[in-house]
Design a protein around this motif. Structure first.
Motif, PDB file in Angstrom:
ATOM      1  N   CYS A 432      23.615  14.681  20.285  1.00  0.00           N
ATOM      2  CA  CYS A 432      23.959  14.429  19.315  1.00  0.00           C
ATOM      3  C   CYS A 432      25.332  15.051  18.713  1.00  0.00           C
ATOM      4  N   ASP A 433      26.248  14.193  18.166  1.00  0.00           N
ATOM      5  CA  ASP A 433      27.622  14.624  17.735  1.00  0.00           C
ATOM      6  C   ASP A 433      27.374  14.489  16.214  1.00  0.00           C
ATOM      7  N   CYS A 434      26.990  15.812  15.638  1.00  0.00           N
ATOM      8  CA  CYS A 434      26.325  15.685  14.286  1.00  0.00           C
ATOM      9  C   CYS A 434      27.542  15.253  13.124  1.00  0.00           C
ATOM     10  N   LEU A 435      28.435  15.798  13.369  1.00  0.00           N
ATOM     11  CA  LEU A 435      29.618  15.441  12.095  1.00  0.00           C
ATOM     12  C   LEU A 435      30.571  14.256  12.452  1.00  0.00           C
ATOM     13  N   ASN A 436      30.143  13.471  13.743  1.00  0.00           N
ATOM     14  CA  ASN A 436      30.814  12.313  14.013  1.00  0.00           C
ATOM     15  C   ASN A 436      29.546  11.303  13.785  1.00  0.00           C
ATOM     16  N   PHE A 437      28.549  11.559  13.309  1.00  0.00           N
ATOM     17  CA  PHE A 437      27.553  10.767  13.135  1.00  0.00           C
ATOM     18  C   PHE A 437      27.076   9.733  14.135  1.00  0.00           C
ATOM     19  N   CYS A 438      27.003  10.376  15.424  1.00  0.00           N
ATOM     20  CA  CYS A 438      26.683   9.366  16.560  1.00  0.00           C
ATOM     21  C   CYS A 438      26.107   9.990  17.651  1.00  0.00           C
ATOM     22  N   VAL A 439      25.633   9.147  18.740  1.00  0.00           N
ATOM     23  CA  VAL A 439      25.134   9.792  20.140  1.00  0.00           C
ATOM     24  C   VAL A 439      26.182   9.629  21.044  1.00  0.00           C
ATOM     25  N   ARG A 440      26.460  10.507  21.671  1.00  0.00           N
ATOM     26  CA  ARG A 440      27.431  10.268  22.832  1.00  0.00           C
ATOM     27  C   ARG A 440      26.806  10.818  24.150  1.00  0.00           C
ATOM     28  N   TYR A 441      27.527  10.749  25.280  1.00  0.00           N
ATOM     29  CA  TYR A 441      27.153  11.299  26.577  1.00  0.00           C
ATOM     30  C   TYR A 441      28.458  11.586  27.327  1.00  0.00           C
ATOM     31  N   ILE A 442      28.077  12.769  28.316  1.00  0.00           N
ATOM     32  CA  ILE A 442      28.921  13.105  29.386  1.00  0.00           C
ATOM     33  C   ILE A 442      28.571  12.686  30.735  1.00  0.00           C
ATOM     34  N   THR A 443      29.454  12.002  31.373  1.00  0.00           N
ATOM     35  CA  THR A 443      29.420  11.594  32.691  1.00  0.00           C
ATOM     36  C   THR A 443      29.227  12.792  33.788  1.00  0.00           C
ATOM     37  N   PRO A 444      28.665  12.890  34.854  1.00  0.00           N
ATOM     38  CA  PRO A 444      29.006  14.068  35.658  1.00  0.00           C
ATOM     39  C   PRO A 444      30.329  14.228  35.910  1.00  0.00           C
ATOM     40  N   ASP A 445      31.207  13.282  35.896  1.00  0.00           N
ATOM     41  CA  ASP A 445      32.708  13.407  36.147  1.00  0.00           C
ATOM     42  C   ASP A 445      33.493  14.072  34.718  1.00  0.00           C
ATOM     43  N   GLY A 446      32.514  14.275  33.732  1.00  0.00           N
ATOM     44  CA  GLY A 446      33.151  14.947  32.650  1.00  0.00           C
ATOM     45  C   GLY A 446      33.962  13.916  31.608  1.00  0.00           C
ATOM     46  N   LEU A 447      33.690  12.790  31.616  1.00  0.00           N
ATOM     47  CA  LEU A 447      34.185  11.711  30.743  1.00  0.00           C
ATOM     48  C   LEU A 447      33.108  11.808  29.510  1.00  0.00           C
ATOM     49  N   VAL A 448      33.617  11.796  28.302  1.00  0.00           N
ATOM     50  CA  VAL A 448      32.821  11.876  27.091  1.00  0.00           C
ATOM     51  C   VAL A 448      32.897  10.276  26.335  1.00  0.00           C
ATOM     52  N   ARG A 449      31.747   9.701  26.230  1.00  0.00           N
ATOM     53  CA  ARG A 449      31.851   8.522  25.640  1.00  0.00           C
ATOM     54  C   ARG A 449      30.943   8.534  24.456  1.00  0.00           C
ATOM     55  N   THR A 450      31.195   7.396  23.466  1.00  0.00           N
ATOM     56  CA  THR A 450      30.384   7.166  22.400  1.00  0.00           C
ATOM     57  C   THR A 450      29.236   6.338  22.811  1.00  0.00           C
ATOM     58  N   TYR A 451      28.065   6.575  22.757  1.00  0.00           N
ATOM     59  CA  TYR A 451      26.823   5.647  23.056  1.00  0.00           C
ATOM     60  C   TYR A 451      26.367   4.683  21.930  1.00  0.00           C
ATOM     61  N   ALA A 452      26.182   5.360  20.722  1.00  0.00           N
ATOM     62  CA  ALA A 452      25.479   4.889  19.740  1.00  0.00           C
ATOM     63  C   ALA A 452      25.934   5.266  18.565  1.00  0.00           C
ATOM     64  N   GLY A 453      26.247   4.353  17.255  1.00  0.00           N
ATOM     65  CA  GLY A 453      26.552   4.788  15.976  1.00  0.00           C
ATOM     66  C   GLY A 453      28.141   4.473  15.772  1.00  0.00           C
ATOM     67  N   ARG A 454      28.402   4.774  14.582  1.00  0.00           N
ATOM     68  CA  ARG A 454      29.907   4.589  14.064  1.00  0.00           C
ATOM     69  C   ARG A 454      30.445   3.046  14.046  1.00  0.00           C
ATOM     70  N   ALA A 455      29.307   2.171  13.623  1.00  0.00           N
ATOM     71  CA  ALA A 455      29.749   0.767  13.623  1.00  0.00           C
ATOM     72  C   ALA A 455      30.618   0.554  12.646  1.00  0.00           C
ATOM     73  N   PRO A 456      31.381  -0.516  12.803  1.00  0.00           N
ATOM     74  CA  PRO A 456      32.351  -1.005  11.752  1.00  0.00           C
ATOM     75  C   PRO A 456      31.669  -1.148  10.423  1.00  0.00           C
ATOM     76  N   SER A 457      32.310  -1.029   9.486  1.00  0.00           N
ATOM     77  CA  SER A 457      31.575  -1.169   8.007  1.00  0.00           C
ATOM     78  C   SER A 457      32.771  -1.865   7.042  1.00  0.00           C
ATOM     79  N   THR A 458      31.980  -2.518   5.977  1.00  0.00           N
ATOM     80  CA  THR A 458      32.983  -2.756   5.060  1.00  0.00           C
ATOM     81  C   THR A 458      32.948  -1.937   3.768  1.00  0.00           C
ATOM     82  N   ASN A 459      32.427  -0.782   3.671  1.00  0.00           N
ATOM     83  CA  ASN A 459      32.492   0.401   2.669  1.00  0.00           C
ATOM     84  C   ASN A 459      33.436   1.296   3.344  1.00  0.00           C
ATOM     85  N   GLY A 460      33.943   1.312   4.432  1.00  0.00           N
ATOM     86  CA  GLY A 460      34.671   2.307   4.992  1.00  0.00           C
ATOM     87  C   GLY A 460      34.371   3.433   5.733  1.00  0.00           C
ATOM     88  N   ASN A 461      32.924   3.635   5.449  1.00  0.00           N
ATOM     89  CA  ASN A 461      32.174   4.875   5.996  1.00  0.00           C
ATOM     90  C   ASN A 461      31.909   4.636   7.484  1.00  0.00           C
TER      91      ASN A 461
END
Length: 517
Positions: A432-461
Motif C-alpha cells: 500500500c502506498d498510502c499517500l499516493n492512494f494506490c497499490v504498487r509492487y516491486i519486482t525482484p529486479d527492483g522495478l516499482v510499478r503502480t498496480y491499482a488506483g490513481r485512475a483519471p478523474s474529471t474533478n482533479g483528485n
C-alpha cells in the motif's frame, strides 16, 4: 469526425495513444473499403455484420464492427456485447467504433439500428461471438460512507456492516483461509474478523483486552495455534508491551480470548515470524531497532516456570523484558539507520530475505537472512528515497529512482511467469502506498510499478471511491492494509478513509457493476 473520436476516446480514459490507435485503424482501410459516413440507414434493407476486430477483447478495449446499413447516426444505434450495453464512439454506414463493456462474458454481438424517430428498427446478432478477456477490477467487499460520515460501526452481514474507519493491517488465518483479520491502529485498537464464506464482519477482541492501546499488525506462529499482535505504546518506558500472544480456543476461534505479554520494550510498529525457522522479529520506533526472539523460550517458560528459591512454592513470572534476569526473552539485532524510524518487516516466503517498509521515510529496505546464524543482517535500500514524510512523491522507476509516499503493509505474491522464465525469485512484493492512494509492487529486479488506483478523474483528485478497472477507473484513499489470497487470486485492501474494505480480482458475475461514463 476524427476530432470527435479523439475527444470521446480521451473521455473514456484511454488516452492519446488509444485515440491514435482508432485513427490508425480507420486510416488502415483499403481503397475498396472507403468510409461512407453519408449513407443513411435504409429500413427496407437488412442490417448485416460481416466481421469485427479484434476477435478477443476485454473491458474498455476498442472494437471495430464491419458490415452494412449501419446508418450514420450513433444515436440511432444500440449495441450490446455479451448482453451488456456498449458505448458507441462513432458510426459509418459500413462500420462502427465502440468500447467493450464490462462483464460481456458470453460474447454475443447484437446490433439494432432505427430511423430518426426510433422506429422501423432492424436487429442483427453476429454469427460469431467475441472472446471476452476478463480483466482485473477493484470492487467493494464491505463498508460504506454516508454524506455525514456518521454511519458509525455496525457489525453483521456485509450488506449492512460499517466502520473500517482507522488505519490498520490485514492478515489471513493460516488454519482457516476464509477468515481475514483487521488490527486497528487507534487509541482503542481492537481486532475485527471478516468471514468471507458467510459474509459477516465481527469484532472478536475488544480494545480493553489490549488495554486500549494502538495495535499495529498481526502474525501467527508456524503451527497457527498462536496469534501475535504488535502494539504501539510507551506507557511503561522500556517495559511497555510490544507484542501480545493469544492462544487459539478449543473451538479454533480467537473470539474473546485473553492476550498475554510476549515481549515488552516500547513503540513497536510490527511483528513477523520467520516462515521456515519460526523465530520472531519485532521493532522499536525509538532507536529504529530490530529485535529477535525465540517463541520456544516463551513456551518453555509457560510449561516449566523457574522456581523462586527465596519463596518456596512460587515461580518467576515471564515478563517479556529484554533485561529479564530469569528468562531468555529477546535481543537487539541492529538499528536500521536512525532513531524514530516507523517500520514493519515482511519476510519472503522462502525466508531468504525480508523487506522493511519504513512508513515515515518513504523508503523500502531489504535485509538478507543468514541461515547459519538464523538471523537477518544489516538492511539496505531497494526502493524509494529516504526522506522526510512530506517529501514523498510518485514515480514508477527502478530502485532509488522510484518515489513512494508513506509505504505501509505489503505482501509477497507468487508470479507464475517468473517460473516459466526460469527466474530464481518467483515473487513480486505488493504494498500500500498510502499517500499516493494506490497499490504498487516491486519486482525482484527492483522495478516499482503502480498496480491499482490513481485512475483519471474529471474533478482533479487522484483519490476517490470508484470501483472498476484497476487503472482506468479505480481510486482509493489512504490505503494501509493489504492481504492476498493465492487460491482465489484476490487482493483485499483496507481503504479506511473511504470506510471500506476493497478487493482486486478478475471480473466475475459478482463484481461487474462497473460505472459506465
Amino acid at each position: 469526425m476524427f476530432k470527435s473520436i479523439i475527444i470521446k476516446t480521451l473521455k473514456r480514459g484511454i488516452g492519446i495513444l488509444g485515440a491514435l490507435g482508432i485513427i490508425l485503424a480507420v486510416n488502415s482501410c483499403s481503397d475498396d473499403d472507403k468510409l461512407d459516413s453519408g449513407a443513411a440507414y435504409n429500413p427496407n434493407q437488412a442490417v448485416e455484420i460481416s466481421r469485427f476486430l479484434p476477435e478477443e477483447a476485454g473491458y474498455q478495449d476498442q472494437i471495430i464492427i464491419y458490415g452494412s446499413n449501419f446508418g450514420n447516426k450513433k444515436e440511432n444505434v444500440s449495441l450490446k456485447i455479451g448482453g451488456k450495453d456498449a458505448v458507441v464512439v462513432n458510426v459509418m454506414n459500413d462500420k462502427l467504433y465502440a468500447f467493450v463493456p464490462s462483464g460481456a462474458f458470453s460474447g454475443e454481438i447484437e446490433l439494432t439500428v432505427t430511423d430518426d424517430n426510433g422506429e422501423h428498427g432492424r436487429t442483427i446478432v453476429s454469427d460469431k461471438k467475441i472472446t471476452y478477456v476478463r480483466k482485473k477490477v477493484v470492487g467493494t467487499l464491505v463498508g460504506y460512507q454516508n454524506e455525514q460520515d456518521d454511519q458509525g460501526e455496525i457489525w453483521g452481514s456485509f450488506d449492512i456492516a460499517a466502520g473500517f474507519n482507522a488505519e490498520g493491517c490485514l492478515k489471513f488465518d493460516p488454519l482457516n483461509p476464509n477468515l481475514l483479520y483487521i488490527a486497528y491502529d487507534r487509541g482503542d485498537g481492537f481486532i475485527a474478523q471478516l468471514d468471507l464464506a458467510n459474509r459477516t464482519a465481527t469484532k472478536i477482541l475488544d480494545a480493553n483486552r489490549f488495554q486500549n492501546q494502538r495495535l499495529r499488525n498481526i502474525d501467527f506462529t508456524l503451527d497457527g495455534k498462536y496469534m501475535l499482535v504488535s502494539t504501539d505504546r510507551a506507557d511503561n518506558s522500556n517495559h511497555s508491551t510490544s507484542v501480545w500472544v493469544i492462544e487459539r480456543g478449543g473451538n479454533g476461534s480467537f473470539l474473546n480470548r485473553t492476550p498475554q505479554v510476549l515481549y515488552a520494550y516500547k513503540q513497536c510498529n510490527g511483528v513477523a515470524v520467520h516462515p521456515v525457522n519460526g523465530e520472531i522479529y519485532f521493532n522499536s520506533y525509538e532507536n529504529g531497532s530490530l529485535f529477535r526472539g525465540e517463541f520456544e523460550d516463551y513456551l518453555e517458560a509457560m510449561a516449566n516456570p523457574i522456581p523462586d528459591l527465596n519463596n518456596p512454592g512460587k515461580t518467576f513470572t515471564w515478563t517479556g523484558y529484554i533485561d529479564d534476569t530469569h528468562y531468555t526473552t529477546f535481543r537487539e539485532l541492529y538499528r536500521i539507520q536512525d532513531p524514530s524510524y516507523e517500520f514493519q518487516i515482511t519476510i519472503h516466503p522462502s525466508g531468504d530475505y525480508a523487506y522493511i517498509t519504513i512508513v515515515n521515510r518513504n523508503v523500502i529496505m531489504r535485509t538478507d537472512y543468514d541461515w547459519n546464524k538464523k538471523e537477518f543482517t544489516t538492511p539496505y535500500v531497494i526502493a524509494g528515497l529516504n526522506s522526510n514524510l512530506d517529501d514523498g512523491g510518485w514515480e514508477d522507476a527502478v530502485g532509488t529512482n522510484a518515489r513512494i509516499h508513506r509505504p505501509y503493509q505489503g505482501v509477497f505474491v507468487y508470479n507464475a511467469e517468473y517460473e516459466k522464465q526460469g527466474k530464481e525469485d518467483l515473487y513480486d512484493f505488493y504494498f500500500c502506498d498510502c499517500l499516493n492512494f494506490c497499490v504498487r509492487y516491486i519486482t525482484p529486479d527492483g522495478l516499482v510499478r503502480t498496480y491499482a488506483g490513481r485512475a483519471p478523474s474529471t474533478n482533479g483528485n487522484i483519490w476517490g471511491t470508484e470501483d472498476g478497472d484497476i487503472r482506468q477507473q479505480a481510486r482509493f484513499r489512504d490505503v494501509t492494509g493489504l492481504a492476498y489470497d493465492q487460491a482465489s487470486d484476490i487482493f483485499y485492501v483496507l481503504d479506511h478513509n473511504n470506510r471500506r474494505v476493497r478487493t482486486i480480482s478478475l471480473e466475475s458475475e459478482e463484481n461487474i457493476d462497473l460505472e459506465e461514463e
